[in-house]
Design an enzyme around this catalytic site. Sequence first.
Site, short mmCIF file in Angstrom:
data_model
loop_
_atom_site.label_atom_id
_atom_site.label_comp_id
_atom_site.label_asym_id
_atom_site.label_seq_id
_atom_site.Cartn_x
_atom_site.Cartn_y
_atom_site.Cartn_z
N GLY A 218 -6.85 -3.69 11.12
CA GLY A 218 -5.62 -4.13 11.76
C GLY A 218 -4.46 -3.23 11.38
O GLY A 218 -4.62 -2.01 11.18
N SER A 219 -3.29 -3.83 11.21
CA SER A 219 -2.07 -3.02 11.09
C SER A 219 -1.91 -2.30 9.77
O SER A 219 -1.02 -1.44 9.66
CB SER A 219 -0.85 -3.92 11.34
OG SER A 219 -0.81 -4.34 12.69
#
Length: 484
Positions: A218-219
């Site tokens: 993810g981020s």
Amino acid sequence: MNQPIRRLSTLVAVMFVLLLGASTWIQVLGSQDINDRPGNRRTQLESYARERGQILLGGRAIASSSPTDDDLQWQRTYSDPQLYSHVTGWNSFTYGPGGGVEFAADGLLSGRDDRLFYDRLTSTIAGRTPKGASLELTIDPRVQRAADEALGDQRGAVVALDPRTGEILAMVSHPDFDPTPLVSHNTSTEKKAWEELNSDPSRPLVNRAISGNLYPPGSVFKIVTAAAAIEDGQWDENSSIPGPAVLDLPQTEVGLPNSHAGACGPNDMVTLAVAMQDSCNTAFGWLGMELGGDAVRDQAAKFGFGDDLEIPMNVTPSTVPDELSPPQEAQVGIGQYDVRVTPLQVAMVSAAVANDGVVMTPHLVQSVLGQDLSEISETKPEQLSKAMEPETADQLTDMMKLVVEQGTGTQAAVPGVSVAGKTGTAEHATDAPPHAWFTGFAPADNPKVAVAVVVEDGGREGNEAYGGSVAGPISSAVMKAALQ
């Protein structure tokens, strides 16, 4: 001699040659392989005839052997067995060594490693029974316990590193397990524990920090994308880039939205620093396409992606897929699609930023000690790679400080300490909550610890989970313990 007798004689001669060759191979060429097999009962009995080395933290044994009055002569015991289960592993008579250091450094602990030749020789001359080497580990008990308690009953993993040396200060994987039944001298107890642990759907024997199915980051992967952008030379932390509410993607009618409603800045534009602070998907998706998959993959490789690491346990390499279409490049830019990582690798990314762009080789064994606990060898800090220029690391540090000071990672703050970090909320299945991530380092101006935390399926918050709210406080607890 008639024909049938001649043929029979030839057959018998050939059989004798084959028998001689097979016995020679078994006794000479194949003996070492046979001796090293975990199921070789004679080798196992021989190893139990001498004391196995200790596994130590600050001189205190977390794994040791005590004499017994049964045939195996020595009983393996573990202090705080569940706290260190994925660090120590187990040494079972029935199933052999496995899991952690017990397996990866079995030659040293059992005393069979060639590096112990001199130690064995001096012991024999002195009239002492040779025994295995002891291993002093890099784990900090306070940091390990803080990580264990903060993660609690949630599935996931925590890794803490010293970014300057690569020393692993904590390595926690949940669910954990108790290795004690696996080292029982009662075979039925061993078998029952083995079958229960291997049939458990939560997979407690898997060390999620370094192996298993790996996670989409993810981020937290946006650190890699930002590093690639700054290293490219076209952008810096103050560059203005597109950050609309939804990023139009070529070759598809499905756009890439932000995790929050609306654009990331006025007129659909945002600086790279604010995009990191607020974890703007559309800005980093745009960067992913502008840079291209090859550039992002090459940057990830500089952080250690794809490397075969031994700490001494084998670490599953983290990966970035190749042959990407533009929409896939956008997804990779925000750490989705088929990007897969270990928490150790994510900690290495933060550690590289903390260490002026230099990635140090992670290691768990600090030193190897002889029978009298004198030092045989010591692990020296070693550079693995250079991920970026120091100026790039400085810019990333400034951007990651904004994340914790006023962005998505405020719950990872440590009172009185400047923290740099990045949150992540990683989608991984349509019918499951996202994984929650946090990674960062502290103090930001003089880093001493780098941390990565992943909580599977949002932990206790489930579908309401965000990396900052779930993984951030865990990182904060670990950093506090490391900085005491």
